[in-house]
Design an enzyme around this catalytic site. Structure first.
Site, mmCIF file in Angstrom:
data_model
loop_
_atom_site.group_PDB
_atom_site.id
_atom_site.type_symbol
_atom_site.label_atom_id
_atom_site.label_comp_id
_atom_site.label_asym_id
_atom_site.label_seq_id
_atom_site.Cartn_x
_atom_site.Cartn_y
_atom_site.Cartn_z
ATOM 1 N N GLN B 128 0.836 -1.204 0.000
ATOM 2 C CA GLN B 128 0.000 0.000 0.000
ATOM 3 C C GLN B 128 0.871 1.254 0.000
ATOM 4 O OE1 GLN B 128 -1.891 0.808 3.737
ATOM 5 N NE2 GLN B 128 -3.605 1.904 2.814
ATOM 6 N N GLY B 129 0.783 2.049 -1.057
ATOM 7 C CA GLY B 129 1.591 3.260 -1.158
ATOM 8 C C GLY B 129 0.778 4.520 -0.921
ATOM 9 N N TYR B 130 0.461 4.783 0.317
ATOM 10 C CA TYR B 130 -0.290 5.995 0.669
ATOM 11 C C TYR B 130 0.639 7.035 1.305
ATOM 12 C CZ TYR B 130 -5.049 3.957 0.108
ATOM 13 O OH TYR B 130 -6.212 3.415 -0.357
ATOM 14 N N GLU B 246 -13.592 -1.418 5.239
ATOM 15 C CA GLU B 246 -12.862 -1.984 6.370
ATOM 16 C C GLU B 246 -13.658 -1.886 7.658
ATOM 17 O OE1 GLU B 246 -8.158 -1.309 6.135
ATOM 18 O OE2 GLU B 246 -9.328 0.506 5.859
ATOM 19 N N SER B 386 -4.255 7.180 13.096
ATOM 20 C CA SER B 386 -3.774 7.128 14.485
ATOM 21 C C SER B 386 -4.953 7.286 15.436
ATOM 22 C CB SER B 386 -2.767 8.244 14.743
ATOM 23 O OG SER B 386 -3.443 9.475 14.933
ATOM 24 N N ASN B 387 -4.760 6.866 16.672
ATOM 25 C CA ASN B 387 -5.877 6.929 17.616
ATOM 26 C C ASN B 387 -6.290 8.369 17.922
ATOM 27 O OD1 ASN B 387 -5.537 4.206 17.481
ATOM 28 N ND2 ASN B 387 -5.795 3.874 19.677
ATOM 29 N N GLU B 388 -5.350 9.284 17.764
ATOM 30 C CA GLU B 388 -5.737 10.699 17.926
ATOM 31 C C GLU B 388 -6.639 11.118 16.765
ATOM 32 O OE1 GLU B 388 -2.537 9.608 18.294
ATOM 33 O OE2 GLU B 388 -2.586 9.725 20.472
HETATM 34 C C1 LIG Z 1 4.161 -0.390 11.296
HETATM 35 C C2 LIG Z 1 3.589 0.557 10.324
HETATM 36 C C3 LIG Z 1 3.159 0.108 9.091
HETATM 37 C C4 LIG Z 1 2.666 0.993 8.153
HETATM 38 N N1 LIG Z 1 2.316 0.516 6.932
HETATM 39 C C5 LIG Z 1 1.960 1.405 5.973
HETATM 40 C C6 LIG Z 1 1.730 0.957 4.646
HETATM 41 O O1 LIG Z 1 1.852 -0.221 4.335
HETATM 42 N N2 LIG Z 1 1.403 1.873 3.712
HETATM 43 C C7 LIG Z 1 1.248 3.190 4.012
HETATM 44 O O2 LIG Z 1 0.899 3.947 3.146
HETATM 45 N N3 LIG Z 1 1.455 3.654 5.269
HETATM 46 C C8 LIG Z 1 1.824 2.787 6.236
HETATM 47 N N4 LIG Z 1 2.066 3.241 7.521
HETATM 48 C C9 LIG Z 1 2.010 4.671 7.773
HETATM 49 C C10 LIG Z 1 0.874 5.115 8.677
HETATM 50 O O3 LIG Z 1 -0.304 5.140 7.978
HETATM 51 C C11 LIG Z 1 1.276 6.492 9.243
HETATM 52 O O4 LIG Z 1 2.314 6.265 10.155
HETATM 53 C C12 LIG Z 1 0.142 7.191 9.914
HETATM 54 O O5 LIG Z 1 -0.782 7.644 8.981
HETATM 55 C C13 LIG Z 1 0.630 8.375 10.775
HETATM 56 O O6 LIG Z 1 1.401 9.249 10.049
HETATM 57 P P1 LIG Z 1 2.841 9.732 10.572
HETATM 58 O O7 LIG Z 1 3.593 8.516 10.930
HETATM 59 O O8 LIG Z 1 3.386 10.626 9.561
HETATM 60 O O9 LIG Z 1 2.547 10.524 11.920
HETATM 61 P P2 LIG Z 1 2.039 12.030 12.043
HETATM 62 O O10 LIG Z 1 0.852 12.206 11.201
HETATM 63 O O11 LIG Z 1 3.174 12.954 11.889
HETATM 64 O O12 LIG Z 1 1.588 12.015 13.558
HETATM 65 C C14 LIG Z 1 2.462 12.211 14.676
HETATM 66 C C15 LIG Z 1 1.605 12.326 15.934
HETATM 67 O O13 LIG Z 1 0.733 13.462 15.817
HETATM 68 C C16 LIG Z 1 -0.593 13.071 16.007
HETATM 69 N N5 LIG Z 1 -1.509 13.856 15.194
HETATM 70 C C17 LIG Z 1 -1.460 14.049 13.860
HETATM 71 N N6 LIG Z 1 -2.496 14.791 13.457
HETATM 72 C C18 LIG Z 1 -3.221 15.088 14.564
HETATM 73 C C19 LIG Z 1 -4.427 15.804 14.828
HETATM 74 N N7 LIG Z 1 -5.126 16.372 13.835
HETATM 75 N N8 LIG Z 1 -4.863 15.873 16.101
HETATM 76 C C20 LIG Z 1 -4.174 15.287 17.109
HETATM 77 N N9 LIG Z 1 -3.066 14.592 16.931
HETATM 78 C C21 LIG Z 1 -2.590 14.480 15.678
HETATM 79 C C22 LIG Z 1 -0.627 11.607 15.601
HETATM 80 O O14 LIG Z 1 -1.708 10.914 16.159
HETATM 81 C C23 LIG Z 1 0.710 11.117 16.131
HETATM 82 O O15 LIG Z 1 0.568 10.826 17.494
HETATM 83 C C24 LIG Z 1 2.557 2.355 8.468
HETATM 84 C C25 LIG Z 1 2.952 2.814 9.719
HETATM 85 C C26 LIG Z 1 3.473 1.946 10.634
HETATM 86 C C27 LIG Z 1 3.930 2.482 11.958
#
Ligand SMILES: Cc1cc2nc3c(=O)[nH]c(=O)nc-3n(C[C@H](O)[C@H](O)[C@H](O)COP(=O)(O)OP(=O)(O)OC[C@H]3O[C@@H](n4cnc5c(N)ncnc54)[C@H](O)[C@@H]3O)c2cc1C
Lengths: 388, 401
Positions: B128-130, B246, B386-388
């Site tokens: 998945q490339g998101y 989902e 994320s849970n947030e």
């Molecule tokens: C093990 C693993 C597997 C993954 N696999 C894939 C995959 O196969 N393909 C893919 O596309 N992606 C994948 N992901 C990416 C995943 O979808 C992202 O990590 C996720 O969307 C969060 O983005 P970020 O890591 O950039 O964190 P950020 O968005 O930078 O968030 C950092 C912190 O800020 C908080 N935050 C952000 N926005 C808000 C808000 N509006 N209000 C309050 N808090 C906020 C977040 O909850 C988090 O605690 C994977 C991630 C992990 C850890």
């Protein structure tokens, strides 16, 4: 599993909700809570007419013979309006205990009048040394010829102020902490030697401390075989505990929804405070706790179905303790958060928030708090682990 | 309201059990048992997928006409539960649970005919490339650009956290096709062959020392427009459809109970510090019991969701809760497990937990997976929204704040 309400259940819940909406506003409730009796005799008659007093009781005596789900749904609805009428102490605790222990004659003489709203009862089981443990009974019933003489003190007797008859647990044999040797007696609340100290509780209800100073009763006033009341006693306490949990879920629902509404309207810094994410997340957690608490009463209602059978009882105890633990914690958290998010307004007597908070606080203390039920849950799972 | 369980389902459960008993080899079960992540060992997952495919049970959540099972929501849950109990390797979700449903919902007939059978059989392994380095929670801000060039797009940009990109032969991507439009309006959903010239995959090693994720670089990668799902600039709709698909599909309680059972097992074998086994320690047991009760609440919330789905209702709010509750509980389970194994959580022995490794290891076997699981499970509250972000969604859509 099907969580949709049946036609009959819908009718029951609808009729309760309709009554509460039209005739049980928060202001009315406060007036009733502060009246001399603490509830309305008129309402009591009406509840009888609507059949609510007999939901948990058998149809042979005019009851509805309802399921655990029916009882749960009814008390959830009552909890939404903080109803003060003593359905739980009279119908669930005493009515069911009479049903489980009484002779045919006793049942016939008591249950129909209970269901028709002519009788107020209270169960005097808890003692200062017992801390809600029904097996701990220091109160004694000394046999004297055909009679017994009861001496001891009971605390926290719900509806103890209004009851004309009391069901009293007293020891006829055994050690203070033994579950064997406990008997239940029907005692006239005005009999010589019965000393009642009624009081108002913080949540707007009534209870009493009751002393029995050599109160004489006949053997015919005993319910069930001598010394053999414990299982029935614990069963009705568990059933009532589940109903109380359902009531708490109803109260939680109102409390979290009221908080959300308030946060949408109260403005600070130029915006509704509900726009602050720090508060939003806390409300989301309140919302989730309520949903989970609701799931927990369903869990308990399902697993307590066969509470009256020997095999079903172990499962029911475990399920109800798990439920009370969850409800106790969720209720505490939702209540405290509701006050915090209302700011100073949350501290006032005027707003309903504080009243729901106090009811939830009281509910944790009744029939064993979180720690009590965690302990009992642990005993249950340990026992089933050893069997397995 | 009738909270009893229908007899048909007991029979179905038996059927599933006996199939699993007959078909799950020890080798396959080992992969399930040693798994420390939701993504299981690829080789064994794919082997099990082939067996399920032959039986017709590989995609319980797909419509029957495309190769689904025709099971109702309760049957699907029973199958998932029993598979878990039997330690079956989990299916790799990117094709079966993510890309497949998008193709079913928005693909052309030709796309369905080509891709769906290959997903079912395991011939294609998808990733998945998101996410991108600059676009995580705020996914709509993504920058990977697809420029139109006749019948093709030319894709440039970087995807990150791409799970299993190093095993996959296909990637489904969200790419930007219009830089001027509002962020959500300029996104397109593309299927890309991982063997295309210009794609480079670099490893990301996780906290647990294992490579699951990758960075995927696109340098002038040519992608036929025929690989587009839905219309150009309509990719956000497709992505949202996937979220809907989902939703409510996943149950956490069975896995949580399984994890808790392992903790109990460990605690009955480990010695407590003050006499008796650890499970006799009051402080430990209190945590165990409180956790079990919280899981029970989620179990019944999930039952309520199944019941609502079963009678055609939209569980809405309840379903969006389960992601938060399920993942937070899974973190508590794995946390209790490392407390239970104590010092045996410390040896770093990543190689020994690979299925089939047969390497010697320090400590009891039950302690092997505790720490890697604890480490890996931290991710569950970050990915999948994320849970947030989830709490934000409930606040907005459910509570109307
Ligand atoms: C093990 C693993 C597997 C993954 N696999 C894939 C995959 O196969 N393909 C893919 O596309 N992606 C994948 N992901 C990416 C995943 O979808 C992202 O990590 C996720 O969307 C969060 O983005 P970020 O890591 O950039 O964190 P950020 O968005 O930078 O968030 C950092 C912190 O800020 C908080 N935050 C952000 N926005 C808000 C808000 N509006 N209000 C309050 N808090 C906020 C977040 O909850 C988090 O605690 C994977 C991630 C992990 C850890």
């Amino acid at each position: 599993m099907n969580f949709d309400l049946s036609q009959e259940q819908k009718m029951l819940v609808d009729s309760i909700q309709k009554f509460l909406k039209n005739d049980y506003s928060f202001e009315t409730r406060c007036k009733l809570a502060n009246s001399s009796l603490g509830f309305s005799e008129e309402n009591w008659k009406l509840f009888a007419e609507l059949g609510w007093l007999g939901v948990a009781l058998g149809s042979d005596y005019g009851g509805f013979g309802g399921s655990t789900e029916d009882i749960m749904l009814m008390h959830e609805a009552l909890g939404r309006a903080l109803v003060t009428e003593p359905i739980l102490p009279t119908a669930l605790l005493c009515g069911r205990l009479i049903e489980l222990l009484g002779t045919e004659a006793q049942k016939k003489s008591l249950l129909p009048s209970l269901i028709q709203g002519e009788l107020q009862l209270a169960l005097a089981y808890n003692e200062a040394i017992a801390r809600n443990n029904p097996a701990v009974v220091g109160c004694v019933a000394q046999r004297e010829g055909d009679n017994y003489v009861i001496s001891g003190k009971k605390i926290g007797v719900l509806n103890g102020h209004a009851a004309s008859q009391l069901l009293v647990t007293a020891r006829t044999a055994g050690d203070v902490r033994a579950s064997a040797g406990i008997s239940v007696f029907l005692v006239d609340a005005y009999a010589a030697g019965v000393e009642r100290k009624p009081y108002q509780t913080v949540d707007g209800l009534r209870a009493a401390e009751i002393e029995f100073n050599g109160v004489e009763v006949t053997a015919a006033q005993r319910l069930g075989a001598e010394g053999d009341a414990f299982v029935a006693l614990e069963t009705v306490l568990d059933e009532a505990c589940l109903a109380l949990c359902a009531e708490a879920v109803g109260a939680m629902e109102v409390l979290y929804k009221t908080t959300i509404e308030y946060c949408k309207t109260r403005k600070q810094f130029g915006v509704p405070i509900g726009k602050f994410q720090a508060l939003q997340f806390r409300m989301v957690d309140m919302f989730m706790l309520h949903e989970q608490a609701k799931s927990m009463i369903y869990q308990a209602a399902l697993r307590a179905k066969d509470i009256s059978t020997k095999e079903g009882r172990a499962k029911a105890r475990e399920a109800i303790s798990a439920c009370k633990v969850y409800i106790g914690k969720a209720g505490r958290r939702i209540g405290q958060e509701a006050i915090q998010l209302h700011g100073g307004m949350g501290m006032t007597d005027e707003l309903n928030v504080g009243h729901y908070f106090k009811r939830l606080t009281a509910i944790d203390a009744l029939f064993g708090n979180v720690d009590y039920h965690l302990h009992r849950y642990d005993e249950c799972v340990t026992a089933s682990r050893e069997i397995a | 309201m009738d909270l009893s369980i229908k007899p048909e389902y007991l029979q179905f459960r038996e059927e599933v059990r006996s199939f699993l008993a007959q078909n799950l080899t020890d080798d396959l079960r080992e992969a399930g048992r040693l798994a420390t992540s939701v993504f299981h060992d690829v080789e064994r997952s794919m082997a099990w997928q082939k067996i399920l495919h032959k039986k017709g049970w590989v995609a319980p959540n797909w419509p029957k006409q495309y190769g689904g099972t025709g099971w109702d929501v309760v049957q699907r849950a029973i199958f998932a539960e029993e598979s878990m109990k039997a330690s079956a390797p989990a299916m790799i979700p990117m094709g079966l649970l993510m890309c497949g449903p998008c193709i079913i919902g928005y693909g052309t007939q030709a796309q369905k005919d080509y891709y769906l059978p290959r997903i079912l059989s395991g011939e294609d392994l998808w990733c998945q490339g998101y996410s991108e380095p600059g676009s995580g929670s705020d996914l709509a801000s993504l920058q990977t650009f697809a420029a139109s060039d006749g019948d093709d797009y030319i894709v440039n940009g970087t995807k990150i956290w791409t799970t299993y990109a190093h095993f996959a032969n296909k990637i489904f991507c969200l790419v930007r096709t219009d830089k001027e439009a509002k962020p959500q309006k300029g996104i397109t959903f593309l299927l890309i062959d991982m063997t295309s010239p210009g794609i480079k995959v670099e490893p990301i090693i996780g906290l647990d020392g294992i490579r699951e994720q990758n960075t995927v670089f696109f340098d002038n990668v040519r992608v036929p427009k025929a690989n587009r799902i839905g219309n150009e600039n309509d990719g956000w709709t497709v992505a949202k459809y996937l979220l809907m698909f989902e939703r409510g599909g996943q149950e956490y309680a069975p896995a949580l109970y399984a994890g808790l059972a392992q903790v109990k097992d460990i605690a009955s074998k480990e010695a407590g510090s003050f006499g008796g086994p650890l499970i006799a320690d009051t402080n430990f047991r209190r945590k165990l019991n409180e956790l079990e009760i919280d899981i029970m609440a989620l179990e019944f919330t999930e039952n309520r969701i199944k019941s609502a789905l079963g009678s055609g209702q939209n569980p809405g709010a309840l379903a969006s809760m389960t992601k938060i509750l399920g993942t937070e509980l899974s973190q508590r389970v794995t946390e209790l497990a490392i407390e239970a194994v104590g010092v045996y959580g410390l040896p770093l022995q990543t190689d020994a937990i690979q299925p089939g490794a047969g390497l010697p290891f320090v400590g009891p076997e039950y302690a092997l997976t505790a720490m890697p699981r604890y480490l890996n499970t931290r991710a569950t509250t970050i990915y999948g929204g994320s849970n947030e972000v989830q709490r934000g969604i409930i606040a907005k859509l459910v509570l109307g704040l």
